[in-house]
Structures are given as structure tokens and as C-alpha cells.
Write a protein that holds these residues in place. Structure first.
Motif, PDB file in Angstrom:
ATOM      1  N   GLN A 156       0.829  -1.201   0.000  1.00 39.99           N
ATOM      2  CA  GLN A 156       0.000   0.000   0.000  1.00 39.99           C
ATOM      3  C   GLN A 156       0.869   1.260   0.000  1.00 39.99           C
ATOM      4  O   GLN A 156       0.550   2.248  -0.668  1.00 39.99           O
ATOM      5  CB  GLN A 156      -0.916  -0.003   1.228  1.00 39.99           C
ATOM      6  CG  GLN A 156      -1.884   1.176   1.286  1.00 39.99           C
ATOM      7  CD  GLN A 156      -2.830   1.203   0.099  1.00 39.99           C
ATOM      8  OE1 GLN A 156      -3.428   0.178  -0.255  1.00 39.99           O
ATOM      9  NE2 GLN A 156      -2.955   2.376  -0.541  1.00 39.99           N
ATOM     10  N   VAL A 157       1.997   1.187   0.742  1.00 42.62           N
ATOM     11  CA  VAL A 157       2.915   2.329   0.748  1.00 42.62           C
ATOM     12  C   VAL A 157       3.462   2.579  -0.649  1.00 42.62           C
ATOM     13  O   VAL A 157       3.517   3.721  -1.129  1.00 42.62           O
ATOM     14  CB  VAL A 157       4.066   2.080   1.744  1.00 42.62           C
ATOM     15  CG1 VAL A 157       5.145   3.156   1.598  1.00 42.62           C
ATOM     16  CG2 VAL A 157       3.548   2.067   3.171  1.00 42.62           C
ATOM     17  N   VAL A 158       3.856   1.505  -1.329  1.00 41.95           N
ATOM     18  CA  VAL A 158       4.383   1.639  -2.687  1.00 41.95           C
ATOM     19  C   VAL A 158       3.314   2.193  -3.622  1.00 41.95           C
ATOM     20  O   VAL A 158       3.583   3.069  -4.466  1.00 41.95           O
ATOM     21  CB  VAL A 158       4.898   0.282  -3.202  1.00 41.95           C
ATOM     22  CG1 VAL A 158       5.298   0.386  -4.669  1.00 41.95           C
ATOM     23  CG2 VAL A 158       6.072  -0.194  -2.369  1.00 41.95           C
ATOM     24  N   SER A 159       2.086   1.703  -3.476  1.00 41.45           N
ATOM     25  CA  SER A 159       0.991   2.180  -4.317  1.00 41.45           C
ATOM     26  C   SER A 159       0.724   3.659  -4.083  1.00 41.45           C
ATOM     27  O   SER A 159       0.499   4.428  -5.032  1.00 41.45           O
ATOM     28  CB  SER A 159      -0.280   1.360  -4.031  1.00 41.45           C
ATOM     29  OG  SER A 159      -1.376   1.845  -4.777  1.00 41.45           O
ATOM     30  N   ASP A 160       0.750   4.097  -2.813  1.00 36.56           N
ATOM     31  CA  ASP A 160       0.527   5.513  -2.509  1.00 36.56           C
ATOM     32  C   ASP A 160       1.636   6.385  -3.104  1.00 36.56           C
ATOM     33  O   ASP A 160       1.377   7.477  -3.619  1.00 36.56           O
ATOM     34  CB  ASP A 160       0.451   5.723  -1.005  1.00 36.56           C
ATOM     35  CG  ASP A 160      -0.790   5.080  -0.389  1.00 36.56           C
ATOM     36  OD1 ASP A 160      -1.733   4.792  -1.155  1.00 36.56           O
ATOM     37  OD2 ASP A 160      -0.804   4.861   0.845  1.00 36.56           O
ATOM     38  N   LEU A 161       2.866   5.907  -3.040  1.00 37.08           N
ATOM     39  CA  LEU A 161       3.971   6.672  -3.613  1.00 37.08           C
ATOM     40  C   LEU A 161       3.859   6.742  -5.130  1.00 37.08           C
ATOM     41  O   LEU A 161       4.227   7.760  -5.747  1.00 37.08           O
ATOM     42  CB  LEU A 161       5.308   6.043  -3.210  1.00 37.08           C
ATOM     43  CG  LEU A 161       5.687   6.171  -1.732  1.00 37.08           C
ATOM     44  CD1 LEU A 161       6.971   5.407  -1.445  1.00 37.08           C
ATOM     45  CD2 LEU A 161       5.859   7.644  -1.338  1.00 37.08           C
ATOM     46  N   ASP A 162       3.356   5.676  -5.746  1.00 36.87           N
ATOM     47  CA  ASP A 162       3.135   5.709  -7.191  1.00 36.87           C
ATOM     48  C   ASP A 162       2.145   6.804  -7.561  1.00 36.87           C
ATOM     49  O   ASP A 162       2.312   7.498  -8.581  1.00 36.87           O
ATOM     50  CB  ASP A 162       2.612   4.358  -7.675  1.00 36.87           C
ATOM     51  CG  ASP A 162       3.708   3.291  -7.718  1.00 36.87           C
ATOM     52  OD1 ASP A 162       4.894   3.681  -7.721  1.00 36.87           O
ATOM     53  OD2 ASP A 162       3.367   2.099  -7.723  1.00 36.87           O
ATOM     54  N   GLN A 163       1.126   6.999  -6.732  1.00 35.57           N
ATOM     55  CA  GLN A 163       0.149   8.054  -7.003  1.00 35.57           C
ATOM     56  C   GLN A 163       0.779   9.433  -6.876  1.00 35.57           C
ATOM     57  O   GLN A 163       0.465  10.343  -7.638  1.00 35.57           O
ATOM     58  CB  GLN A 163      -1.038   7.918  -6.048  1.00 35.57           C
ATOM     59  CG  GLN A 163      -1.866   6.671  -6.254  1.00 35.57           C
ATOM     60  CD  GLN A 163      -3.100   6.651  -5.362  1.00 35.57           C
ATOM     61  OE1 GLN A 163      -3.703   7.684  -5.098  1.00 35.57           O
ATOM     62  NE2 GLN A 163      -3.466   5.464  -4.899  1.00 35.57           N
ATOM     63  N   VAL A 164       1.677   9.581  -5.902  1.00 37.13           N
ATOM     64  CA  VAL A 164       2.360  10.868  -5.730  1.00 37.13           C
ATOM     65  C   VAL A 164       3.193  11.200  -6.959  1.00 37.13           C
ATOM     66  O   VAL A 164       3.299  12.356  -7.378  1.00 37.13           O
ATOM     67  CB  VAL A 164       3.250  10.827  -4.465  1.00 37.13           C
ATOM     68  CG1 VAL A 164       4.125  12.079  -4.371  1.00 37.13           C
ATOM     69  CG2 VAL A 164       2.392  10.698  -3.214  1.00 37.13           C
ATOM     70  N   LEU A 165       3.793  10.176  -7.549  1.00 44.81           N
ATOM     71  CA  LEU A 165       4.690  10.383  -8.684  1.00 44.81           C
ATOM     72  C   LEU A 165       3.966  10.414 -10.024  1.00 44.81           C
ATOM     73  O   LEU A 165       4.591  10.700 -11.052  1.00 44.81           O
ATOM     74  CB  LEU A 165       5.744   9.268  -8.712  1.00 44.81           C
ATOM     75  CG  LEU A 165       6.734   9.253  -7.537  1.00 44.81           C
ATOM     76  CD1 LEU A 165       7.549   7.973  -7.550  1.00 44.81           C
ATOM     77  CD2 LEU A 165       7.646  10.469  -7.593  1.00 44.81           C
ATOM     78  N   SER A 166       2.693  10.116 -10.066  1.00 43.58           N
ATOM     79  CA  SER A 166       1.973  10.011 -11.329  1.00 43.58           C
ATOM     80  C   SER A 166       1.471  11.371 -11.800  1.00 43.58           C
ATOM     81  O   SER A 166       1.230  12.289 -11.001  1.00 43.58           O
ATOM     82  CB  SER A 166       0.784   9.047 -11.180  1.00 43.58           C
ATOM     83  OG  SER A 166      -0.157   9.565 -10.249  1.00 43.58           O
ATOM     84  N   ASP A 167       1.313  11.483 -13.115  1.00 41.20           N
ATOM     85  CA  ASP A 167       0.662  12.643 -13.739  1.00 41.20           C
ATOM     86  C   ASP A 167       1.316  13.968 -13.359  1.00 41.20           C
ATOM     87  O   ASP A 167       0.632  15.001 -13.217  1.00 41.20           O
ATOM     88  CB  ASP A 167      -0.833  12.685 -13.364  1.00 41.20           C
ATOM     89  CG  ASP A 167      -1.574  11.439 -13.840  1.00 41.20           C
ATOM     90  OD1 ASP A 167      -1.179  10.897 -14.896  1.00 41.20           O
ATOM     91  OD2 ASP A 167      -2.517  11.017 -13.152  1.00 41.20           O
ATOM     92  N   ASP A 168       2.615  13.973 -13.187  1.00 40.20           N
ATOM     93  CA  ASP A 168       3.322  15.216 -12.859  1.00 40.20           C
ATOM     94  C   ASP A 168       2.692  15.939 -11.676  1.00 40.20           C
ATOM     95  O   ASP A 168       2.586  17.181 -11.657  1.00 40.20           O
ATOM     96  CB  ASP A 168       3.362  16.159 -14.073  1.00 40.20           C
ATOM     97  CG  ASP A 168       4.275  15.635 -15.161  1.00 40.20           C
ATOM     98  OD1 ASP A 168       5.222  14.889 -14.833  1.00 40.20           O
ATOM     99  OD2 ASP A 168       4.054  15.965 -16.344  1.00 40.20           O
ATOM    100  N   ALA A 169       2.301  15.151 -10.665  1.00 42.88           N
ATOM    101  CA  ALA A 169       1.628  15.758  -9.516  1.00 42.88           C
ATOM    102  C   ALA A 169       2.541  16.709  -8.763  1.00 42.88           C
ATOM    103  O   ALA A 169       2.071  17.635  -8.093  1.00 42.88           O
ATOM    104  CB  ALA A 169       1.131  14.653  -8.572  1.00 42.88           C
ATOM    105  N   LEU A 170       3.844  16.498  -8.851  1.00 41.77           N
ATOM    106  CA  LEU A 170       4.784  17.333  -8.115  1.00 41.77           C
ATOM    107  C   LEU A 170       5.177  18.594  -8.886  1.00 41.77           C
ATOM    108  O   LEU A 170       5.828  19.481  -8.318  1.00 41.77           O
ATOM    109  CB  LEU A 170       6.052  16.530  -7.795  1.00 41.77           C
ATOM    110  CG  LEU A 170       5.849  15.273  -6.952  1.00 41.77           C
ATOM    111  CD1 LEU A 170       7.160  14.512  -6.794  1.00 41.77           C
ATOM    112  CD2 LEU A 170       5.283  15.636  -5.579  1.00 41.77           C
ATOM    113  N   ALA A 171       4.809  18.657 -10.161  1.00 39.06           N
ATOM    114  CA  ALA A 171       5.268  19.779 -10.984  1.00 39.06           C
ATOM    115  C   ALA A 171       4.567  21.088 -10.633  1.00 39.06           C
ATOM    116  O   ALA A 171       5.139  22.156 -10.776  1.00 39.06           O
ATOM    117  CB  ALA A 171       5.066  19.453 -12.466  1.00 39.06           C
ATOM    118  N   GLY A 172       3.334  21.022 -10.176  1.00 41.92           N
ATOM    119  CA  GLY A 172       2.577  22.250  -9.942  1.00 41.92           C
ATOM    120  C   GLY A 172       2.588  22.741  -8.514  1.00 41.92           C
ATOM    121  O   GLY A 172       1.745  23.568  -8.141  1.00 41.92           O
TER     122      GLY A 172
END
Length: 492
Positions: A11-27
Motif C-alpha cells: 500500500q505504501v508503494v501504491s501511494d507513492l506511485d500516485q504521488v509520482l503520477s501525472d506530474d503531480a509534483l510539478a505544480g
């Protein structure tokens, strides 16, 4: 692992995948980026704690063997996909927090650092923090008792949590503040060492036992050197490097180069240029003589010191002769200027120029092989004799390149006309060059020639746009009014 533990980590890995998806950190805004970094740091430290505790809870020997690995370090490298260094760091922390089993009761014994172990499991510190807090004290653990180590453990764990004494609240008062950096935590540990071990190291104690030098493997054409020197040896090395880099002894030489035109040599009474002669190169306002960094200068000074030591008469013999650097190269490669050279332990790792430089002032021995069998040996003597060397030193005094003040006695003797092109091993064909200028002569822009047995130099175009051949000499201020041989003129 149990299905629940695996599900939680998945679940931790899955949550981190969501953080990294779709350029979520870019904005993110700057403030949000700081919050993400803090949250990621907390998650990172807990992941490290999971790794450490998973290894520590298993048997130190049987667990790696059961997985098909020879050692715990190999197991960490394969499972964490990391290198030897990082696996070693994790292994050190595992040893600090491992709880052995009591053979009688079967209960888990306390860890060597119980309070810091709890801080690790709580995500307060990670692997780096654990090592920063414990390494200074572990170095003197043979001189302090277990009770003192446990007191230090408690103090360091509280400090890692940001708990500090508060003098205004009384002797037992405390205040919570920001967590310390790793450097601050290490400084606190070193302060505790000074309190717990006030006498420090005695003669022959731990620092002396840790002395040593290690040569690394060849990487990117270089070998690393690392280790520890005792203070007196380090001081001696510093003196040698300073002497080689600044041999005048009374401070660094003044920038600038003095010359006597070759046609005027000997016109003045003592060999100096005639009074009133102006040469724009007597003072070079750019002073662009040596662009090496201080670290590169120290390397080259050490190389020169090793060469001097190797040929010193007091150097012990090795294999019946003085220590000799043997550089191997294919004869055809040497002639054609292609291929690679090698020394012991670094096959095929050296530029071909290394063989040329060594051969310039050394001996070339040709070994003929036929399907692995030695069928012939021939030797070409290219070494200047001790008498020739002394004569060249007396004539040239310093490295021939203007602005370089390395004494000629510390230099290598360079064949001005290459031996391979018919140049003789004769004083009329030899000049002193320091280790660096000898090796950079082909690319630095400096040129050397002999004019009736007198060395002349021509500098790179940025230094001398006129590109004139000049006979360098020692400056009159350096030599006083002492008459010099009329055949000699040098850079000062």
C-alpha cells in the motif's frame, strides 16, 4: 513475511506511485515542496528502519545463507539494489540495534544502543543519523564502560528528538526544539567522548592502530588513494609538498620571467643582459604560468618525491635492484603512437604517453615473445649517468620552463631530441624538467631546443605573441653579482 505486513508495504508503494503520477509534483508551490520533502524524509527514515529491523531480527549467519547469499552484505546488495558501501553502512547499523536471544530464557536481550534504536524505529533518525551519533563513541568503546555508553545513548536519543536541557526551568528542566542536523548530532557525540574519555589516546592507542594507506582500483583512468596518517607523518608529508611546490623557502617566487636574448649572451660582464636593455618578458603582468589547482600541485609534488626516493642511494633494494616502475607497451604501438600502456595492476589503463615519458629518462628493454615463450631480450640505455646529471644540474639550476622554480636536482632529465629520433644521451641533449612540465610538454605549448649546447625555450602564443626563441637565465637578484658560466642563462 505475513500477508498483513506485505499488504501494508504494498500500500505504501501504491501511494507513492500516485504521488509520482501525472506530474503531480510539478505544480507545487515552494511552500508545498518543503512540506513534501519533510513528509518524504519521514517516510524514507521509516523505510530504512524497516530494512534494518528486518535484517536485525534474523540470524546474522543463517539468514543470508538460507537466501543463497554468502554474507549479509551480499544479501543487502541484491535485495536493496545498492552498492557495497551503502550495504556496509546498513550492516553497521544492524549490528548496533540487533537484539540477541538469551540462550537460557529465549528472550530478546536489549540492543547495544536501545534508546537510539527506538529513535530509529520511530523515524526520528535514519541510517546516517545512527552512524553520526554512535561512531565517535564506538571508536573509544574499549576505554569506556557499558554504563557510560548507555548514558550517552539516552542523551543522544533525546537530542535527536529535539529535547534539550532548559537552564531557566531548573536542573531537570527541558525544552523541545527543532531536530539537530547530522553534523550537530555528531558534534554532541564527540563532546560526550571528551567527557567520558578525558585522557584521550595514549601512545600506540587506537589512532596509531588505524593508520594505513589503501590504493583503490583503476576507475576512469585514475586510482584513488585514501587512508590515515599519524600526525607526525602527515606533517612531514606537508613539509615535503610545500618544499617541492615552493622550494625557494622564503615565500613564493615573484611572478615574472627574466631573459637574456641569445645573441647578447655573455656581452655583459657577469652574463646578465646589458644595462638599459628592455624586455617585456622581464615582468609578465598576467602571471599566467601555472593553472594547476592546489590539489593537482600536491599530487605532482608527491609524484616527484616518490621519484626522488626511488633513486636515492639509501632506498632498500627490491628484487636485487632499486624500486623500478615498469611500464609495458607493445613495441608497434609505441612506434605508431597508438594503443595503450600498462603497469602492474592496471593493465590497459594508461595513456600511451606514459610509456613515452618513462622511456624518455629511463631504459627501454625489448622482450621478444613467440607464442608466450621469451626468445630474445634487448636493452637500450637511455639513462643519463650520474656525472651527466650533475653537469646538467650545474648548468640549468631549475626546471627549464620559465616561472617554474623546482630545483634541477629534483627534476627528470628530458631528451630534447627524442632518443627514438636519434637524440643522444648527452649533456647537449638533456635539460631538467619537473614532473609536471615533463609530462605536459607535448600539450602545454612550450617548446625546447638546443643551440650549440645551450637550452632555449619558446612559450605558447598567449605568453609570447612574438614566438621568439629565448635563452632563460636565473635572475641577477637571485644570484647577486656572482659570475656565472657564460654558457648558462636561465629564467628567474
Amino acid at each position: 513475511m505475513s500477508s498483513r505486513t506485505r499488504a501494508l508495504l504494498d500500500q505504501v508503494v501504491s501511494d507513492l506511485d500516485q504521488v509520482l503520477s501525472d506530474d503531480a509534483l510539478a505544480g507545487l508551490t515552494d511552500a508545498e515542496r518543503v512540506e513534501v520533502l519533510q513528509a518524504a524524509s519521514a517516510a524514507f527514515r521509516r523505510v530504512e528502519a524497516v530494512v534494518v529491523e528486518t535484517i536485525a531480527a534474523g540470524d546474522a549467519v543463517d539468514f543470508p545463507h538460507a537466501t543463497g547469499c554468502r554474507t549479509q552484505n551480499e544479501l543487502l546488495q541484491r535485495t536493496l539494489l545498492t552498492d557495497v558501501r551503502e550495504a556496509t553502512r546498513v550492516g553497521k547499523v544492524v549490528a548496533l540495534v540487533r537484539r540477541d536471544v538469551n540462550l537460557v530464557s529465549g528472550d530478546r536481550l536489549p540492543a547495544r544502543w536501545p534508546a537510539l534504536r527506538e529513535a530509529l524505529l520511530d523515524g526520528v533518525i535514519g541510517v546516517a543519523g545512527m552512524l553520526a551519533a554512535t561512531e565517535p563513541i564506538e571508536k573509544v568503546s574499549h576505554r569506556i564502560g557499558a554504563a557510560d555508553r548507555l548514558d550517552a545513548d539516552t542523551c543522544l536519543a533525546r537530542a535527536a528528538r529535539g529535547i534539550r536541557p532548559d537552564a531557566e526551568a531548573g536542573p531537570d528542566g527541558e525544552v523541545r526544539g527543532p531536530a539537530p542536523t547530522l553534523d550537530e548530532l555528531k558534534l554532541l557525540a564527540e563532546t560526550l567522548v571528551a567527557l567520558l574519555d578525558p585522557d584521550g589516546d595514549g601512545p600506540g592507542d587506537e589512532p596509531a592502530r588505524r593508520r594505513g594507506i589503501t590504493l583503490g582500483r583503476v576507475r576512469d583512468g585514475l586510482r584513488s588513494i585514501k587512508g590515515y596518517l599519524t600526525p607526525e607523518v602527515a606533517a612531514q608529508l606537508e613539509l615535503i609538498l610545500d618544499a617541492l611546490n615552493n622550494p625557494k623557502g622564503d615565500g613564493p617566487p615573484m611572478p615574472g620571467v627574466a631573459f637574456t636574448p641569445a645573441a647578447d649572451r655573455g656581452d655583459a660582464e657577469d652574463g646578465d643582459a646589458a644595462d638599459g636593455d628592455e624586455d617585456p618578458y622581464n615582468s609578465d603582468p598576467r602571471a599566467v604560468i601555472d593553472d594547476r589547482t592546489p590539489a593537482q600541485k600536491r599530487h605532482d609534488a608527491l609524484a616527484a618525491a616518490l621519484a626522488i626516493a626511488a633513486r636515492h642511494r639509501d632506498m632498500p633494494a627490491l628484487g636485487g635492484a632499486a624500486p623500478v616502475l615498469v611500464v609495458m607497451v607493445d613495441a608497434n604501438d609505441l612506434v605508431n603512437g597508438t594503443g595503450r600502456a600498462s603497469v602492474s595492476g592496471a593493465w590497459g589503463q594508461l595513456p600511451l604517453g606514459v610509456a613515452s615519458h618513462v622511456g624518455c629518462s629511463g631504459t627501454i628493454q625489448r622482450v621478444l615473445l613467440d607464442e608466450g615463450r621469451i626468445i630474445g631480450i634487448t636493452t637500450t640505455d637511455r639513462v643519463f649517468t650520474v656525472h651527466q646529471r650533475r653537469a646538467i644540474i650545474a648548468r640549468d639550476r631549475e626546471c627549464l620552463i620559465p616561472g617554474c622554480h623546482v630545483p634541477a636536482s629534483w627534476c627528470e632529465i628530458h631528451h630534447v631530441t627524442e632518443h627514438a629520433r636519434g637524440g643522444p644521451t648527452h649533456t647537449d641533449n638533456g635539460v631538467p624538467l619537473c614532473w609536471w612540465h615533463h609530462r605536459s610538454l607535448g600539450t602545454s605549448g612550450w617548446e625546447i631546443r638546443m643551440n650549440d649546447g645551450i637550452p632555449q625555450v619558446r612559450g605558447p602564443r598567449w605568453w609570447d605573441p612574438a614566438q621568439q626563441w629565448r635563452t632563460p637565465r636565473l635572475s641577477a637578484s637571485a644570484q647577486g653579482r656572482t659570475r656565472r658560466p657564460p654558457v648558462f642563462a636561465r629564467a628567474g
